[in-house]
Design a protein around this motif. Structure first.
Motif: not given
Length: 242
Positions: A152, A154, A175
């Motif tokens: 991800p 972030v 995640l």
């Protein structure tokens, strides 16, 4: 076993100080052109940065994005100019602040400012690890040619939790569906990146681009990085050793 490598952005993957300085210089030129005068001429990029920091010190950074804080900083600058000459209106000021803010972010991302070792390192690691970005900043990878690298991505501002708070590391774990022991953070900041990662149970690689080493833990902490590198060229080997 290391399964994923997360990277800090500013001063780790790209030279944010350089692009920020350039963007502030362009904003200052625009401001001096639109509002010429003795006070405006005397302004420096240090003043623009100081006004933004004043806003952060007064209201904190938990409820606002970095873009909003930058805009509020420019608003502080323009407000001080108006109070000094009393020749413009609040509507004039609001329009100018919007223009300056848009100009800042446009010029900030014209130059990706990737360090020379960034792209070769990411390409070398992509087939071996899951890669992610964990940043207290706000520079979108897609704007600088890295949009397909990290998953991800972030940003602390999106969750109102910033490194070194353990909470932002837990968000990454959720995640990615990974345990702390399988995650590594690579970053340049002793507190945010090294202490933050170690307190979360991650492993930490400190990149010492300026040759400041040896690593000294911030006051009140004893955490040490699992590896120290001076270039991302050294990262694949450092990860092998972990």
């Amino acid at each position: 076993m290391v399964e994923a490598v997360l990277f800090d952005g500013d001063q780790t993957l790209w030279d944010f100080q350089r692009v920020m300085q350039y963007a502030l210089e362009q904003v200052l030129l625009e401001l001096q052109a639109v509002r010429p005068g003795r006070l405006t001429t005397a302004l420096s990029t240090r003043d623009l940065a100081a006004h933004r920091q004043q806003v952060v010190d007064e209201i904190g950074n938990e409820e606002f994005s970095w873009a909003e804080l930058r805009q509020l900083g420019f608003a502080r600058t323009v407000e001080q100019l108006r109070e000094a000459d009393n020749t413009t209106t609040l509507d004039d000021d609001a329009a100018l602040v919007s223009i300056l803010t848009a100009s800042y972010f446009h010029h900030r991302d014209i130059d990706p400012a990737l360090f020379p070792d960034t792209r070769p390192c990411l390409e070398a690691l992509q087939s071996r690890y899951r890669l992610g970005l964990l940043s207290n900043g706000s520079r979108l990878p897609g704007t600088i040619g890295l949009g397909d690298v990290f998953d991800p991505v972030v940003f602390a501002q999106d969750h109102h939790i910033a490194k070194p708070d353990v909470g932002i590391f837990r968000i990454v774990e959720s995640l990615m569906g990974l345990d702390p022991e399988s995650l590594v953070l690579v970053g340049d900041h002793p507190l945010n990146d090294v202490v933050g990662a170690k307190r979360a149970g991650w492993r930490a690689v400190w990149i010492d681009r300026d040759g400041r080493g040896p690593f000294v833990a911030p006051a009140g902490f004893e955490h040490q990085p699992d590896a120290v590198i001076t270039s991302l060229e050294q990262l694949p080997h450092a990860l092998d050793r972990l």
